[in-house]
Design an enzyme around this catalytic site. Structure first.
Site, mmCIF file in Angstrom:
data_model
loop_
_atom_site.group_PDB
_atom_site.id
_atom_site.type_symbol
_atom_site.label_atom_id
_atom_site.label_comp_id
_atom_site.label_asym_id
_atom_site.label_seq_id
_atom_site.Cartn_x
_atom_site.Cartn_y
_atom_site.Cartn_z
ATOM 1 C CG ASP A 131 11.457 -24.761 -8.211
ATOM 2 O OD1 ASP A 131 11.870 -25.796 -8.744
ATOM 3 O OD2 ASP A 131 12.194 -23.950 -7.612
ATOM 4 C CE1 TYR A 161 17.949 -25.411 -6.069
ATOM 5 C CE2 TYR A 161 17.950 -23.118 -6.787
ATOM 6 C CZ TYR A 161 17.505 -24.419 -6.934
ATOM 7 O OH TYR A 161 16.622 -24.739 -7.934
ATOM 8 C CG HIS A 205 9.563 -27.966 -12.452
ATOM 9 N ND1 HIS A 205 9.221 -28.500 -11.239
ATOM 10 C CD2 HIS A 205 10.388 -26.920 -12.182
ATOM 11 C CE1 HIS A 205 9.822 -27.824 -10.269
ATOM 12 N NE2 HIS A 205 10.524 -26.846 -10.813
#
Length: 414
Positions: free
Chosen positions: A175, A331, A386
């Protein structure tokens, strides 16, 4: 810069009482009378049993004792107290390995693989294991000023490795950890000597002068794929590309969370910080959607490979440290980091390994990765998603050990 020992703490009694009160008196949202599965997000029928388990059965003290088997520390770097685990191997041929996770995970994502990697499971390659927590995640202090994107945090982690006297090391990332790993591979290659990832970040071989000179055939194939389609040119299943950008919600519904966290993290954070039920639901959707198999039955909440205890531990760490707001804020920092374009376009010259797990969110054609890196090891793995170190830890350890043995054999590290 300084280092001091750290221990995963108990939950203070007043905090635990508040958590129990909020879980016991949770007010659940209005939903449709028709069962729509997970199309609208995490449904109440999936969330409420986990809330009850968190309230009545989950034992933080038991998990805390397991986590404290490792050596935890805080290093003060760039004015921030950065949490990390440092487990040196007794094997004289061990390689320093920095493990970096992303969102919505914590260092606990790697809890199954620390000991096998450290001890050289199956009598193969051993590692000095360092699991570092990104600033603003879990027990690492959150940045107080804007601008802590990949470049600043990447530099903090390189300083950490040097502080531990690891002048040469390998980095693995999943990630956002993959993004930080690539930054280290590009800009700190005097120290970061090899890069392993399950989520590579690169651009296709577009007709730039560099690509045309080094990879003309790959450029031609890419241009052909724009007309004929990816499956036709690269083969069925060779790629999994849904969105066209970081927050392309129109082409990839999975990116809705990304759009709001990259643009309005403050507003979202009020609900996630105040409501442990909201926090649980927000993270649960990702653990449901991003794990293997991708196309789960709607009746499945978590895959068999991720236990309820493991999931609730991730949620509890975010709640206990009040770090969901600072983790989602990352983010925004990445989305507004002017250096990200150069990072994505950069070619990694150090030895690179890519492992694609079956349920991973995206997959790029191998030729794209080859054009953008010094690819030494490549695998397509038929299990996992993931969070592979949680979902299929033995496969994950074996893959990293093979890469470690390869770079050791070729003497990429001293």
């Amino acid at each position: 810069m300084s280092i001091e020992p750290f221990e995963i703490p108990s939950i203070p009694p007043e905090r635990l009482a508040l958590l129990n009160e909020k879980l016991k008196n949770a007010e659940y949202p209005n939903e449709l009378e028709t069962d729509v599965g997970w199309k609208y997000g995490a449904p109440r029928w999936a969330v409420e049993p986990l809330v009850q388990t968190w309230l009545n059965d989950y034992d933080w003290e038991k998990v805390r004792a397991k986590m404290n088997q490792w050596h935890h520390y805080h290093a003060t770097i760039d004015g921030l107290r950065v949490h990390f685990i440092h487990e040196p191997s007794k094997n004289p041929d061990a390689i320093p390995l920095l493990l970096l996770n992303g969102w919505p995970s914590t260092f606990y994502e790697y809890h199954k693989v620390i000991n096998p990697l450290r001890d050289g499971a199956s009598n193969t390659q051993a590692f000095h294991v360092i699991v570092a927590t990104m600033p603003g995640f879990g027990f690492s202090e959150a940045p107080k000023l804007p601008g802590y994107g990949a470049s600043k945090i990447g530099d903090i982690f390189n300083q950490l490795m040097l502080l531990l006297d690891y002048n040469e090391y390998v980095v693995h990332g999943s990630d956002f950890g993959s993004m930080l790993g690539k930054w280290l591979a590009l800009y700190r290659s005097e120290n970061c000597k090899a890069y392993h990832t399950v989520y590579p970040a690169c651009i296709p071989p577009i007709p730039t002068p560099t690509f045309l000179w080094a990879h003309p055939f790959k450029v031609a194939k890419f241009l052909a794929s724009m007309v004929l389609g990816m499956d036709t040119v690269y083969g069925h299943g060779s790629s999994k590309i849904r969105g066209k950008s970081f927050i392309d919600v129109e082409n990839d519904r999975e990116m809705g969370y990304c759009a709001i966290q990259a643009t309005r993290p403050y507003t979202l954070s009020f609900g996630l910080t105040d409501s442990p039920v909201g926090l649980l639901a927000w993270i649960l959707e990702k653990y449901h959607n991003w794990t293997y198999p991708e196309n789960k039955s709607d009746t499945i909440v978590l895959p068999e490979t991720v236990t309820t205890e493991e999931f609730l531990t991730q949620v509890t760490i975010f709640w206990l440290t009040n770090s969901i707001s600072s983790s989602t804020r990352f983010y925004y920092e990445v989305f507004n980091d002017e250096g990200m374009k150069d990072m994505f376009m950069g070619r990694v010259a150090i030895p690179t390994a890519v492992a694609y797990y079956a349920g991973e969110l995206s997959k790029l054609p191998r030729e794209w990765v080859e054009a953008s890196s010094n690819l030494q090891q490549y695998k397509e793995i038929e299990v996992g998603g993931h969070f592979p170190s949680l979902e299929c830890d033995e496969v994950f350890v074996d893959d990293i050990q093979q890469f470690g043995k390869l770079i050791k054999t070729k003497e990429y590290l001293k």
